[in-house]
Scaffold this motif. Structure first.
Motif, PDB file in Angstrom:
ATOM      1  N   ALA A  29     -37.401  49.293  73.313  1.00 38.55           N
ATOM      2  CA  ALA A  29     -36.231  50.127  73.628  1.00 38.55           C
ATOM      3  C   ALA A  29     -35.431  50.411  72.366  1.00 38.55           C
ATOM      4  O   ALA A  29     -34.869  51.499  72.213  1.00 38.55           O
ATOM      5  CB  ALA A  29     -35.361  49.415  74.663  1.00 38.55           C
ATOM      6  N   LYS A  30     -35.379  49.446  71.460  1.00 34.13           N
ATOM      7  CA  LYS A  30     -34.617  49.614  70.212  1.00 34.13           C
ATOM      8  C   LYS A  30     -35.108  50.819  69.434  1.00 34.13           C
ATOM      9  O   LYS A  30     -34.320  51.674  69.000  1.00 34.13           O
ATOM     10  CB  LYS A  30     -34.735  48.341  69.369  1.00 34.13           C
ATOM     11  N   LEU A  33     -34.788  54.301  71.520  1.00 33.23           N
ATOM     12  CA  LEU A  33     -33.424  54.841  71.550  1.00 33.23           C
ATOM     13  C   LEU A  33     -33.029  55.416  70.196  1.00 33.23           C
ATOM     14  O   LEU A  33     -32.481  56.522  70.124  1.00 33.23           O
ATOM     15  CB  LEU A  33     -32.436  53.757  71.970  1.00 33.23           C
ATOM     16  N   GLU A  34     -33.298  54.693  69.122  1.00 32.36           N
ATOM     17  CA  GLU A  34     -32.955  55.209  67.796  1.00 32.36           C
ATOM     18  C   GLU A  34     -33.658  56.534  67.533  1.00 32.36           C
ATOM     19  O   GLU A  34     -33.049  57.489  67.034  1.00 32.36           O
ATOM     20  CB  GLU A  34     -33.315  54.200  66.712  1.00 32.36           C
ATOM     21  N   ASN A  35     -34.942  56.620  67.874  1.00 27.88           N
ATOM     22  CA  ASN A  35     -35.690  57.857  67.648  1.00 27.88           C
ATOM     23  C   ASN A  35     -35.134  59.010  68.475  1.00 27.88           C
ATOM     24  O   ASN A  35     -35.081  60.159  68.012  1.00 27.88           O
ATOM     25  CB  ASN A  35     -37.173  57.642  67.981  1.00 27.88           C
ATOM     26  N   THR A  36     -34.734  58.719  69.705  1.00 24.36           N
ATOM     27  CA  THR A  36     -34.168  59.747  70.576  1.00 24.36           C
ATOM     28  C   THR A  36     -32.901  60.332  69.970  1.00 24.36           C
ATOM     29  O   THR A  36     -32.727  61.558  69.901  1.00 24.36           O
ATOM     30  CB  THR A  36     -33.853  59.160  71.968  1.00 24.36           C
ATOM     31  N   ILE A  37     -32.003  59.469  69.533  1.00 22.02           N
ATOM     32  CA  ILE A  37     -30.731  59.944  68.991  1.00 22.02           C
ATOM     33  C   ILE A  37     -30.928  60.606  67.630  1.00 22.02           C
ATOM     34  O   ILE A  37     -30.265  61.616  67.319  1.00 22.02           O
ATOM     35  CB  ILE A  37     -29.708  58.792  68.941  1.00 22.02           C
ATOM     36  N   LYS A  38     -31.854  60.113  66.825  1.00 20.52           N
ATOM     37  CA  LYS A  38     -32.132  60.760  65.546  1.00 20.52           C
ATOM     38  C   LYS A  38     -32.614  62.195  65.754  1.00 20.52           C
ATOM     39  O   LYS A  38     -32.278  63.092  64.964  1.00 20.52           O
ATOM     40  CB  LYS A  38     -33.181  59.958  64.767  1.00 20.52           C
ATOM     41  N   ALA A  39     -33.406  62.436  66.794  1.00 18.13           N
ATOM     42  CA  ALA A  39     -33.891  63.794  67.060  1.00 18.13           C
ATOM     43  C   ALA A  39     -32.728  64.747  67.322  1.00 18.13           C
ATOM     44  O   ALA A  39     -32.761  65.919  66.915  1.00 18.13           O
ATOM     45  CB  ALA A  39     -34.845  63.782  68.254  1.00 18.13           C
ATOM     46  N   VAL A  40     -31.681  64.250  67.976  1.00 15.48           N
ATOM     47  CA  VAL A  40     -30.495  65.074  68.224  1.00 15.48           C
ATOM     48  C   VAL A  40     -29.704  65.259  66.937  1.00 15.48           C
ATOM     49  O   VAL A  40     -29.256  66.368  66.611  1.00 15.48           O
ATOM     50  CB  VAL A  40     -29.615  64.451  69.317  1.00 15.48           C
ATOM     51  N   GLU A  41     -29.534  64.187  66.185  1.00 15.23           N
ATOM     52  CA  GLU A  41     -28.791  64.265  64.926  1.00 15.23           C
ATOM     53  C   GLU A  41     -29.425  65.250  63.951  1.00 15.23           C
ATOM     54  O   GLU A  41     -28.718  65.902  63.174  1.00 15.23           O
ATOM     55  CB  GLU A  41     -28.729  62.883  64.273  1.00 15.23           C
ATOM     56  N   ASP A  42     -30.731  65.380  63.982  1.00 15.07           N
ATOM     57  CA  ASP A  42     -31.444  66.195  62.995  1.00 15.07           C
ATOM     58  C   ASP A  42     -31.494  67.683  63.348  1.00 15.07           C
ATOM     59  O   ASP A  42     -31.844  68.503  62.490  1.00 15.07           O
ATOM     60  CB  ASP A  42     -32.881  65.693  62.835  1.00 15.07           C
ATOM     61  N   TYR A  43     -31.155  68.044  64.577  1.00 14.77           N
ATOM     62  CA  TYR A  43     -31.324  69.430  65.013  1.00 14.77           C
ATOM     63  C   TYR A  43     -30.062  70.231  64.716  1.00 14.77           C
ATOM     64  O   TYR A  43     -28.993  69.934  65.255  1.00 14.77           O
ATOM     65  CB  TYR A  43     -31.650  69.475  66.506  1.00 14.77           C
ATOM     66  N   PRO A  44     -30.140  71.248  63.870  1.00  9.90           N
ATOM     67  CA  PRO A  44     -28.929  71.910  63.373  1.00  9.90           C
ATOM     68  C   PRO A  44     -28.174  72.742  64.392  1.00  9.90           C
ATOM     69  O   PRO A  44     -27.012  73.086  64.160  1.00  9.90           O
ATOM     70  CB  PRO A  44     -29.457  72.796  62.237  1.00  9.90           C
ATOM     71  N   PHE A  45     -28.785  73.078  65.539  1.00 11.32           N
ATOM     72  CA  PHE A  45     -28.106  73.924  66.509  1.00 11.32           C
ATOM     73  C   PHE A  45     -27.259  73.133  67.508  1.00 11.32           C
ATOM     74  O   PHE A  45     -26.561  73.724  68.323  1.00 11.32           O
ATOM     75  CB  PHE A  45     -29.108  74.804  67.260  1.00 11.32           C
ATOM     76  N   SER A 162     -35.989  44.523  77.924  1.00 10.44           N
ATOM     77  CA  SER A 162     -34.887  44.626  76.973  1.00 10.44           C
ATOM     78  C   SER A 162     -34.194  45.970  77.158  1.00 10.44           C
ATOM     79  O   SER A 162     -34.847  46.974  77.463  1.00 10.44           O
ATOM     80  CB  SER A 162     -35.400  44.516  75.531  1.00 10.44           C
ATOM     81  N   MET A 163     -32.879  45.976  76.950  1.00  8.08           N
ATOM     82  CA  MET A 163     -32.102  47.206  77.076  1.00  8.08           C
ATOM     83  C   MET A 163     -31.204  47.383  75.856  1.00  8.08           C
ATOM     84  O   MET A 163     -30.699  46.406  75.293  1.00  8.08           O
ATOM     85  CB  MET A 163     -31.245  47.197  78.349  1.00  8.08           C
ATOM     86  N   VAL A 164     -31.008  48.641  75.472  1.00  9.51           N
ATOM     87  CA  VAL A 164     -30.098  48.984  74.373  1.00  9.51           C
ATOM     88  C   VAL A 164     -29.317  50.227  74.777  1.00  9.51           C
ATOM     89  O   VAL A 164     -29.715  50.973  75.676  1.00  9.51           O
ATOM     90  CB  VAL A 164     -30.847  49.232  73.044  1.00  9.51           C
TER      91      VAL A 164
END
Length: 317
Positions: A29-30, A33-45, A162-164
């Motif tokens: 999960a660690k 979750l990090e990969n999911t949020i990074k994908a949003v952080e990286d998208y310029p639109f 495990s949960m995060v």
């Protein structure tokens, strides 16, 4: 074995698609979750998170993020960090610290630089143009400067139970320099306990911080309420209380998931969110406040999805 992930807003969909595949293969999960949020952080639109996020009143992009491990309650967070590509990754690393796990401003930026996190100019030309347009609107139309406070927040469960939880946001558009909302604050923007479940929030931080709603939802799930019942009770009772005491309640929406992969959502505005579990492929839903303390949830239509795509990519004049 059960797994699941839920996140705020349509913008999390691509990240959750990847996370669903990874979680089904046994990724933690660690990492998911990090990969999911990074994908949003990286998208310029996506103009409220990460690269392309809208700046403060000085034209500076200040970013907030947090990460919490539900197994041991470790929390890492940053607020007002600048020119760091993925604040969620900095927050995750800070969660391993016994002390100094929540850093702000120049201290957070210096920590990221010292630990070799990628640094880039997070202000895109598109976001700068939107900021310039808002300055003109404020001058010519007496328009309120504040707009846009859509945090990406996610809760994730893996096959090992495990949960995060994590959040990332550029905060309120045109905010005062140094302003911090609920997103990096434990109990308000996020909370998770692997023995119960987790919740994250998005909306007007100044009002969300008054209720500690993420913690309250987890507490209610711990008392035996289903995720949906816990979300409805926490969100709508507080909405009513705030409206009574203050005259109005700002926009806020919360998503949650328990340690069985069951989920719930409550909101006082129209709100999109994304879910994937071992029983459900990634889907985008819309939620609205229903009659009484209830939430109306329906799958997003293709018409809605097409309009969303057109809106976020519309050229800025």
């Amino acid at each position: 074995m059960k797994w699941g992930i839920i996140a705020t807003w349509r913008m999390a969909y691509e990240g959750i698609m990847g996370a669903a595949e990874d979680l089904s293969q046994g990724l933690s999960a660690k990492d998911a979750l990090e990969n999911t949020i990074k994908a949003v952080e990286d998208y310029p639109f996506y103009k409220s998170v990460g690269y392309g996020g809208l700046p403060n009143e000085q034209g500076i992009v200040e970013l907030d993020a947090a990460y919490m491990d539900g197994d041991n309650f470790n929390i890492g967070a940053v607020a007002g960090i600048q020119d760091v590509k993925n604040p969620i990754s900095v927050a995750r690393k800070l969660s391993n610290n016994r002390f100094n796990s929540f850093l702000v401003g120049s201290g957070a930026t210096a920590y990221a630089q010292k630990n070799n996190f990628e640094r880039i100019n997070m202000l895109t030309e598109r976001a700068k143009k939107i900021w310039e347009n808002r300055l003109e609107e404020m001058k010519n139309s007496n328009l309120s400067p504040y707009d846009g406070h859509d945090t990406v927040g996610a809760v994730c469960l893996d096959k090992n139970k495990s949960m995060v939880a994590g959040t990332s946001s550029s905060g309120l558009f045109m905010k005062k320099q140094g302003r911090v909302g609920d997103s990096p604050l434990s109990g308000s923007g996020f909370y998770v306990d692997s023995e119960i479940g987790g919740a994250t929030a998005t909306g007007l931080g100044e009002d969300l911080m008054k209720g500690c709603l993420s913690y309250e939802i987890v507490r209610l799930m711990g008392e035996g309420l289903s995720p949906q019942a816990a979300a409805d009770k926490a969100v709508y009772e507080f909405h009513d209380k705030l409206a009574k005491r203050k005259g109005k309640a700002g926009a806020f929406s919360l998503v949650c998931m328990n340690n069985k992969g069951e989920w719930g959502v409550a909101t006082n505005v129209e709100f999109s969110f994304v879910v994937a579990t071992d029983k459900e492929s990634p889907k985008i839903y819309l939620a609205n406040k229903g009659e009484g303390h209830t939430t109306i949830i329906e799958e997003a239509s293709q018409e809605w999805l097409d309009a969303y795509e057109e809106r976020i990519k519309r050229p800025i004049q």
